[in-house]
Scaffold this motif. Structure first.
Motif, PDB file in Angstrom:
ATOM      1  N   GLY A 179       0.789  -1.170  -0.075  1.00  0.00           N
ATOM      2  CA  GLY A 179      -0.164   0.008  -0.003  1.00  0.00           C
ATOM      3  C   GLY A 179       0.959   1.502   0.087  1.00  0.00           C
ATOM      4  N   GLY A 180       1.797   1.192   0.836  1.00  0.00           N
ATOM      5  CA  GLY A 180       2.815   2.444   0.893  1.00  0.00           C
ATOM      6  C   GLY A 180       3.578   2.831  -0.163  1.00  0.00           C
ATOM      7  N   VAL A 181       4.257   1.574  -0.698  1.00  0.00           N
ATOM      8  CA  VAL A 181       5.169   1.940  -1.866  1.00  0.00           C
ATOM      9  C   VAL A 181       4.464   2.272  -3.103  1.00  0.00           C
ATOM     10  CG1 VAL A 181       6.978   0.980  -3.280  1.00  0.00           C
ATOM     11  CG2 VAL A 181       7.024   0.599  -0.854  1.00  0.00           C
ATOM     12  N   PHE A 182       3.283   1.694  -3.434  1.00  0.00           N
ATOM     13  CA  PHE A 182       2.549   1.931  -4.472  1.00  0.00           C
ATOM     14  C   PHE A 182       1.777   3.424  -4.250  1.00  0.00           C
ATOM     15  CE2 PHE A 182       1.812  -3.141  -5.596  1.00  0.00           C
ATOM     16  CZ  PHE A 182       3.068  -2.793  -6.388  1.00  0.00           C
ATOM     17  N   PHE A 183       1.591   3.607  -3.382  1.00  0.00           N
ATOM     18  CA  PHE A 183       0.927   5.115  -3.165  1.00  0.00           C
ATOM     19  C   PHE A 183       2.067   6.209  -3.546  1.00  0.00           C
ATOM     20  CE2 PHE A 183       0.089   8.741  -0.298  1.00  0.00           C
ATOM     21  CZ  PHE A 183      -1.384   9.362  -0.772  1.00  0.00           C
ATOM     22  N   VAL A 184       3.216   6.029  -2.933  1.00  0.00           N
ATOM     23  CA  VAL A 184       4.479   6.763  -3.041  1.00  0.00           C
ATOM     24  C   VAL A 184       4.798   6.992  -4.748  1.00  0.00           C
ATOM     25  CG1 VAL A 184       6.936   7.210  -3.147  1.00  0.00           C
ATOM     26  CG2 VAL A 184       5.715   6.510  -0.959  1.00  0.00           C
ATOM     27  N   LEU A 185       4.548   5.722  -5.377  1.00  0.00           N
ATOM     28  CA  LEU A 185       4.742   5.425  -6.952  1.00  0.00           C
ATOM     29  C   LEU A 185       3.810   6.356  -7.653  1.00  0.00           C
ATOM     30  CD1 LEU A 185       6.204   1.969  -7.304  1.00  0.00           C
ATOM     31  CD2 LEU A 185       7.419   4.065  -7.918  1.00  0.00           C
ATOM     32  N   ALA A 186       2.344   6.167  -7.048  1.00  0.00           N
ATOM     33  CA  ALA A 186       1.141   6.911  -7.667  1.00  0.00           C
ATOM     34  C   ALA A 186       1.316   8.199  -7.601  1.00  0.00           C
ATOM     35  CB  ALA A 186       0.012   6.541  -6.998  1.00  0.00           C
ATOM     36  N   LEU A 187       1.590   8.903  -6.527  1.00  0.00           N
ATOM     37  CA  LEU A 187       1.923  10.397  -6.268  1.00  0.00           C
ATOM     38  C   LEU A 187       3.213  10.732  -7.078  1.00  0.00           C
ATOM     39  CD1 LEU A 187       2.065  10.903  -2.238  1.00  0.00           C
ATOM     40  CD2 LEU A 187       0.089  11.595  -4.143  1.00  0.00           C
ATOM     41  N   TYR A 188       4.378  10.100  -7.090  1.00  0.00           N
ATOM     42  CA  TYR A 188       5.459  10.453  -8.143  1.00  0.00           C
ATOM     43  C   TYR A 188       5.055  10.723  -9.525  1.00  0.00           C
ATOM     44  CZ  TYR A 188       9.878   9.817 -10.563  1.00  0.00           C
ATOM     45  OH  TYR A 188      10.735  10.028 -11.429  1.00  0.00           O
ATOM     46  N   PHE A 189       4.253   9.579 -10.187  1.00  0.00           N
ATOM     47  CA  PHE A 189       4.154   9.631 -11.515  1.00  0.00           C
ATOM     48  C   PHE A 189       2.906  10.685 -11.889  1.00  0.00           C
ATOM     49  CE2 PHE A 189       5.964   5.319 -11.631  1.00  0.00           C
ATOM     50  CZ  PHE A 189       6.813   5.693 -12.600  1.00  0.00           C
ATOM     51  N   LEU A 226      11.503  21.941 -13.970  1.00  0.00           N
ATOM     52  CA  LEU A 226      12.349  21.819 -12.794  1.00  0.00           C
ATOM     53  C   LEU A 226      12.015  20.676 -11.920  1.00  0.00           C
ATOM     54  CD1 LEU A 226      15.152  22.920 -11.457  1.00  0.00           C
ATOM     55  CD2 LEU A 226      13.617  24.375  -9.783  1.00  0.00           C
ATOM     56  N   VAL A 227      10.729  20.747 -11.582  1.00  0.00           N
ATOM     57  CA  VAL A 227      10.132  19.716 -10.648  1.00  0.00           C
ATOM     58  C   VAL A 227      10.205  18.373 -11.073  1.00  0.00           C
ATOM     59  CG1 VAL A 227       8.430  18.925  -9.028  1.00  0.00           C
ATOM     60  CG2 VAL A 227       8.728  21.385  -9.508  1.00  0.00           C
ATOM     61  N   GLY A 228       9.875  18.144 -12.480  1.00  0.00           N
ATOM     62  CA  GLY A 228       9.724  17.205 -13.225  1.00  0.00           C
ATOM     63  C   GLY A 228      11.297  16.605 -13.200  1.00  0.00           C
ATOM     64  N   GLY A 229      12.094  17.401 -13.532  1.00  0.00           N
ATOM     65  CA  GLY A 229      13.598  17.035 -13.702  1.00  0.00           C
ATOM     66  C   GLY A 229      13.879  16.498 -12.499  1.00  0.00           C
ATOM     67  N   LEU A 230      13.958  17.178 -11.162  1.00  0.00           N
ATOM     68  CA  LEU A 230      14.350  16.723  -9.935  1.00  0.00           C
ATOM     69  C   LEU A 230      13.686  15.570  -9.459  1.00  0.00           C
ATOM     70  CD1 LEU A 230      14.187  20.307  -7.919  1.00  0.00           C
ATOM     71  CD2 LEU A 230      16.002  18.704  -8.426  1.00  0.00           C
ATOM     72  N   LEU A 231      12.427  15.190  -9.926  1.00  0.00           N
ATOM     73  CA  LEU A 231      11.493  13.887  -9.582  1.00  0.00           C
ATOM     74  C   LEU A 231      12.264  12.976 -10.348  1.00  0.00           C
ATOM     75  CD1 LEU A 231       7.915  15.017  -9.517  1.00  0.00           C
ATOM     76  CD2 LEU A 231       8.970  14.108  -7.733  1.00  0.00           C
ATOM     77  N   GLN A 232      12.658  13.021 -11.487  1.00  0.00           N
ATOM     78  CA  GLN A 232      13.183  12.196 -12.220  1.00  0.00           C
ATOM     79  C   GLN A 232      14.673  11.617 -11.826  1.00  0.00           C
ATOM     80  OE1 GLN A 232      13.290  13.064 -16.652  1.00  0.00           O
ATOM     81  NE2 GLN A 232      11.981  11.661 -17.099  1.00  0.00           N
ATOM     82  N   ALA A 233      15.486  12.490 -11.250  1.00  0.00           N
ATOM     83  CA  ALA A 233      16.686  12.478 -10.869  1.00  0.00           C
ATOM     84  C   ALA A 233      16.699  11.641  -9.510  1.00  0.00           C
ATOM     85  CB  ALA A 233      17.642  13.725 -10.629  1.00  0.00           C
ATOM     86  N   ILE A 239      13.875   8.456  -3.899  1.00  0.00           N
ATOM     87  CA  ILE A 239      12.409   8.217  -3.377  1.00  0.00           C
ATOM     88  C   ILE A 239      12.229   6.727  -3.051  1.00  0.00           C
ATOM     89  CG2 ILE A 239      10.003   8.430  -4.038  1.00  0.00           C
ATOM     90  CD1 ILE A 239      11.078  10.944  -5.575  1.00  0.00           C
ATOM     91  N   LEU A 240      12.535   5.900  -3.876  1.00  0.00           N
ATOM     92  CA  LEU A 240      12.259   4.415  -3.961  1.00  0.00           C
ATOM     93  C   LEU A 240      13.237   3.619  -2.860  1.00  0.00           C
ATOM     94  CD1 LEU A 240      12.133   3.022  -7.474  1.00  0.00           C
ATOM     95  CD2 LEU A 240      10.079   3.137  -5.712  1.00  0.00           C
ATOM     96  N   VAL A 241      14.385   4.249  -2.620  1.00  0.00           N
ATOM     97  CA  VAL A 241      15.158   3.348  -1.455  1.00  0.00           C
ATOM     98  C   VAL A 241      14.527   3.960  -0.439  1.00  0.00           C
ATOM     99  CG1 VAL A 241      17.373   3.344  -0.495  1.00  0.00           C
ATOM    100  CG2 VAL A 241      17.166   3.025  -2.932  1.00  0.00           C
ATOM    101  N   GLY A 242      14.337   5.217  -0.057  1.00  0.00           N
ATOM    102  CA  GLY A 242      13.792   5.810   1.050  1.00  0.00           C
ATOM    103  C   GLY A 242      12.482   5.318   1.486  1.00  0.00           C
ATOM    104  N   SER A 243      11.655   5.041   0.538  1.00  0.00           N
ATOM    105  CA  SER A 243      10.254   4.455   0.796  1.00  0.00           C
ATOM    106  C   SER A 243      10.618   2.878   1.456  1.00  0.00           C
ATOM    107  CB  SER A 243       9.360   4.371  -0.478  1.00  0.00           C
ATOM    108  OG  SER A 243       9.353   5.514  -1.109  1.00  0.00           O
ATOM    109  N   PHE A 244      11.397   1.974   0.553  1.00  0.00           N
ATOM    110  CA  PHE A 244      11.595   0.634   1.241  1.00  0.00           C
ATOM    111  C   PHE A 244      12.063   0.918   2.451  1.00  0.00           C
ATOM    112  CE2 PHE A 244      11.687  -0.463  -3.511  1.00  0.00           C
ATOM    113  CZ  PHE A 244      10.618  -1.153  -3.475  1.00  0.00           C
ATOM    114  N   VAL A 245      12.965   1.700   2.782  1.00  0.00           N
ATOM    115  CA  VAL A 245      13.592   1.791   4.177  1.00  0.00           C
ATOM    116  C   VAL A 245      12.812   2.081   5.141  1.00  0.00           C
ATOM    117  CG1 VAL A 245      15.382   2.815   5.523  1.00  0.00           C
ATOM    118  CG2 VAL A 245      16.110   2.099   3.450  1.00  0.00           C
ATOM    119  N   PHE A 246      11.859   3.157   4.926  1.00  0.00           N
ATOM    120  CA  PHE A 246      10.814   3.592   6.016  1.00  0.00           C
ATOM    121  C   PHE A 246       9.798   2.765   6.099  1.00  0.00           C
ATOM    122  CE2 PHE A 246       6.638   5.646   6.633  1.00  0.00           C
ATOM    123  CZ  PHE A 246       6.843   6.315   7.797  1.00  0.00           C
TER     124      PHE A 246
END
Lengths: 102, 213
Positions: B28-38, B49-56, B61-68
């Motif tokens: 639920g958590g990781v998929f929710f983060v990905l939903a917000l991301y895309f 700029l925001v799109g570029g930062l998100l891409q970079a 974001i993924l590693v942080g979500s997994f650890v959390f």
């Protein structure tokens, strides 16, 4: 005594008892498990499990530690190296016995 | 004897999924983060700029979500699961697990490659979301066959396939399609985990001695 039956007589009695075999099988799958988990999985009473664990500990097959996970007190059990070795040997002996007796 | 001990070992391995916390918080958590991301990436545009930062920052974001999520699950299991049905520590790294993981990743990559080639021939289809749906379903199926053996993961895999199929022909922009896909999958995982947790709590009340402490 035939050769096949002698093979059965050579089985490790510390592991061969059904409840202890179940305990060792469970512990062989994980790094460690606590008393409550083993009790539920093996379907034993506290006293019964405690007695079997003591026998396994005396045989040097299981290591028992009282510890805390956060504020939760746990009695954690772990299969020792000699326990893993004895279990593997026991399985081999049983497979061999089953295959020879058909 | 071998079959019986294998059954016991499989039951012990399934114990991690018994409470549904993995799906509820993890899926639920990781998929929710990905939903917000895309969705955010589509909203701001890939060239902004925001799109570029998100891409970079996707990897972080993924590693942080997994650890959390991992820490949150461990903490919840300590409060909810261990006092009720006991504590188990699984082996962290076994060679065959690595090998199976690598095989699963390779087959998933090969399969998605083939699917992309097939699906690309249809212009009206959003290949990315269709591929994602199939990939998530394949991962769930591999997980189901090799470790969990719990029917609810077939159900989640089927939802992933259906969602991927429907959204691929929806006509929405790719980012929103992926946002919707992960959003719905997040809900599906949360519902599946929530129902499992509810049943688990009902079937396993807190032992009296723990409740009195």
């Amino acid at each position: 005594m035939t050769k096949d039956l002698r093979g059965l007589a050579d089985l490790d009695r510390a592991i061969h008892e059904p409840a202890r075999l179940l305990i060792v099988t469970i512990l062989s799958t994980v790094e460690s498990a606590d008393f409550l988990f083993l009790q539920r999985e093996a379907g034993l009473t506290k006293g019964n499990l405690s007695a079997h664990l003591t026998k396994l500990e005396e045989a040097g097959y299981v290591e028992i530690k009282k510890t805390f996970k956060g504020k939760l007190p746990l009695t954690v059990c772990k299969l020792t190296k000699s326990g893993s070795k004895a279990f593997a040997q026991y399985r081999q002996q049983m497979v061999k016995f089953m295959s020879t007796t058909g | 004897m071998k079959n019986e001990s294998t059954q016991v070992q499989q039951r012990v391995m399934r114990y991690w999924y018994i409470d549904g916390l993995g799906e509820l918080v993890g899926g639920g958590g990781v998929f929710f983060v990905l939903a917000l991301y895309f969705s955010a990436q589509q909203y701001f545009g890939e060239d902004s700029l925001v799109g570029g930062l998100l891409q970079a920052g996707l990897f972080l974001i993924l590693v942080g979500s997994f650890v959390f999520v991992r820490r949150l699950i461990a903490s919840l299991k300590m409060r909810v699961t261990y006092p009720r049905t006991g504590y188990v520590e699984y082996r962290a790294s076994r060679q065959n697990r690595i090998l199976m993981g690598a095989l699963a990743a390779l087959s998933a990559a090969a399969m998605s490659g083939v699917i992309v080639l097939i699906v690309r021939s249809f212009d009206a289809i959003d290949t990315m979301v269709a591929m994602t749906g199939i990939l998530v379903a394949v991962i769930l199926l591999v997980k189901q066959v090799w470790s969990t053996r719990m029917p609810r993961f077939y159900f989640l895999g089927a939802i992933s396939l259906i969602l991927g199929g429907i959204l691929s022909v929806s006509g929405f922009a790719r980012g929103y399609n992926l946002g919707l896909f992960y959003g719905f999958m997040s809900i599906a995982f949360a519902v599946s985990g929530g129902i499992t947790l509810k049943n688990y709590l009902r079937e396993n009340p807190l032992p009296a001695e723990v409740e009195n402490d």
